[in-house]
Design an enzyme around this catalytic site. Structure first.
Site, short mmCIF file in Angstrom:
data_model
loop_
_atom_site.label_atom_id
_atom_site.label_comp_id
_atom_site.label_asym_id
_atom_site.label_seq_id
_atom_site.Cartn_x
_atom_site.Cartn_y
_atom_site.Cartn_z
N VAL A 180 0.83 -1.21 0.00
CA VAL A 180 0.00 0.00 0.00
C VAL A 180 0.86 1.25 0.00
O VAL A 180 0.62 2.20 -0.76
CB VAL A 180 -0.96 0.00 1.21
CG1 VAL A 180 -1.75 1.31 1.26
CG2 VAL A 180 -1.91 -1.19 1.14
N GLU A 213 -2.63 -14.88 3.65
CA GLU A 213 -1.29 -14.88 4.22
C GLU A 213 -0.84 -16.32 4.47
O GLU A 213 -1.64 -17.26 4.47
CB GLU A 213 -1.28 -14.10 5.54
CG GLU A 213 -1.71 -12.65 5.42
CD GLU A 213 -0.68 -11.80 4.71
OE1 GLU A 213 0.50 -12.23 4.61
OE2 GLU A 213 -1.05 -10.70 4.24
N LYS A 230 -13.00 -4.39 11.72
CA LYS A 230 -13.75 -3.48 10.86
C LYS A 230 -15.18 -3.31 11.36
O LYS A 230 -15.74 -2.21 11.27
CB LYS A 230 -13.73 -4.03 9.43
CG LYS A 230 -12.34 -4.07 8.83
CD LYS A 230 -12.29 -4.85 7.52
CE LYS A 230 -10.87 -4.92 6.98
NZ LYS A 230 -10.77 -5.75 5.76
#
Length: 427
Positions: free
Chosen positions: A15, A189, A204
């Site tokens: 990112v 992952e 979230k």
């Protein structure tokens, strides 16, 4: 134009690299949108000798986080993890810099501390990329719907689990095989626990609930179940009943409080969330005045997440250049946060039973004794000729009552096993 707005980027992973690229490539457009040049002050990394993508200027790299933060007007944290991200953000706030972060775990764990620090210092704190990647959802909930009452949020907010469940549904694959493929493709992952056991989605969910209900909801308030126990048979049974299985983040407001949970659920095929495929995310909102709203798009990845980060950078930089403040934390409400036992749901139970006269009546009586009403029953032959598989869908019932039903059913001689219990949402 006004003096440049200097942006420091903490972290240079997938990112962070894309944030640097967009800042560089779109410099002219960003200057017009902000009303001042937006320049890269530097990029913090632990080791400046590690080779980086060519879009990251070598002379911008630094391992001196304190000096970089002190030189910046806007600090962008894309490192992840709790520390040193928390400490660095607090230093940025203390230095008077606006903050942009994509760190959902940090906000779920330490959000109130960071919000209070930003409010006290009079600086902005934006975090659109912390929930659902490129999908604009934080801003709509925090600002666009600020005049409405949100009653419920249903979200597919983890791309890895949606990919796994979608592959199991569309290709009939087993859970373990799909997870291995997701790891090979980079969707999961090496240790997929945070995704498949619902930790990522729970963080979230806590953020969305805090915004939607104007009160602080922590990660500890979120009930969580992952998808590791979902089987091919569960997926097939869902299809037979007109559903698909999705890992949902659910935040809902009731008369007696708010409930926040993450778990796999049966979603009817007619619901918009049922059509969310692959690694995409979607958030479905129910509000009193606005009605039903859905936000859909890329939930992860370097460029999509960087897009959300850049949107926040523009907002913070514009305030630095032109004046103004972003929205403050809204936490005036104090609704009780309900435990999972107080939540009511519809359920689908799959069980193997001894196929004999009176068996169905005994099971129906067991549910009825706990106040749980049956909506539908499907009986299918099992491999053993004296056994059968029952699939029972219930009407809405409290979780606590269903827990007692399961204990009672397991005590019946006619019940060989309870294969799965899944909640039904979106109906």
């Amino acid at each position: 134009m006004k003096d440049p707005v200097k942006v420091a980027v903490l972290g240079c992973g997938t990112v962070g690299t894309q944030v640097v690229r967009l800042l560089t490539e779109q410099a002219d457009d960003l200057a017009w949108r902000v009303g001042a040049p937006v320049t890269l002050a530097g990029v913090y990394v632990r080791d400046t000798s590690v080779p980086r993508d060519a879009v990251v200027p070598v002379d911008a790299l630094t391992s001196d986080a304190d000096a970089l933060i002190a030189s910046a007007d806007v600090v962008v944290e894309v490192m992840g993890g709790l520390e040193p991200a928390r400490t660095m953000i607090l230093k940025a706030i203390e230095a008077g810099a606006g903050v942009v972060t994509a760190n959902k775990a940090l906000l779920a764990a330490h959000g109130p501390e960071l919000y209070e620090a930003a409010d006290a210092a009079g600086v902005d704190m934006y975090y659109e990329a912390a929930v659902a990647g490129a999908i604009p959802i934080v801003r709509p909930v925090r600002e666009s719907l600020a005049g409405d009452h949100i009653t419920r949020i249903l979200g597919i907010v983890n791309g890895t689990t949606n990919y796994v469940l979608d592959e199991m549904t569309t290709k009939g694959l087993a859970y373990g095989d799909v997870v291995a493929e997701a790891q090979r493709l980079g969707y999961a992952e090496a240790d997929p626990t945070a995704d498949v056991e619902g930790f990522d989605a729970a963080a979230k969910a806590a953020i969305l609930a805090s915004l939607a209900f104007h009160q602080r909801v922590s990660l500890d308030d979120v009930f969580r179940e992952g998808i590791s126990q979902v089987t091919k048979d569960d997926v097939a049974a869902a299809a037979e009943s007109g559903h698909v299985i999705k890992l949902l983040a659910i935040a809902e407001r009731a008369a007696d409080g708010v409930a926040v949970r993450v778990h796999p659920a049966l979603v009817p095929l007619a619901h918009p969330l049922a059509g969310v495929h692959g690694a995409f995310n979607a958030v479905f909102i129910e509000a009193e005045a606005a009605g039903e709203l859905m936000f859909y798009g890329q939930g992860a990845g370097g460029a999509p997440t960087a897009s959300a980060v850049l949107g926040d950078i523009v907002s913070v930089a514009r305030h630095r250049a032109q004046g103004g403040r972003g929205p403050l934390e809204s936490h005036y409400a104090d609704h009780p946060v309900l435990s999972i036992d107080a939540v009511s749901s519809r359920f689908q139970l799959r069980m193997h039973v001894v196929d004999r006269p009176g068996m169905l009546a005994s099971i129906a009586s067991t549910l009825g004794n706990r106040g749980v009403s049956i909506e539908t029953v499907r009986q299918k032959p099992a491999q053993h000729e004296t056994h059968a598989e029952l699939v029972i869908a219930t009407h809405r019932a409290p979780e606590s009552d269903m827990a007692r039903v399961l204990e009672d059913l397991r005590a019946l001689d006619a019940v060989l096993d309870i294969s799965s219990v899944l909640r039904i949402e979106g109906e």
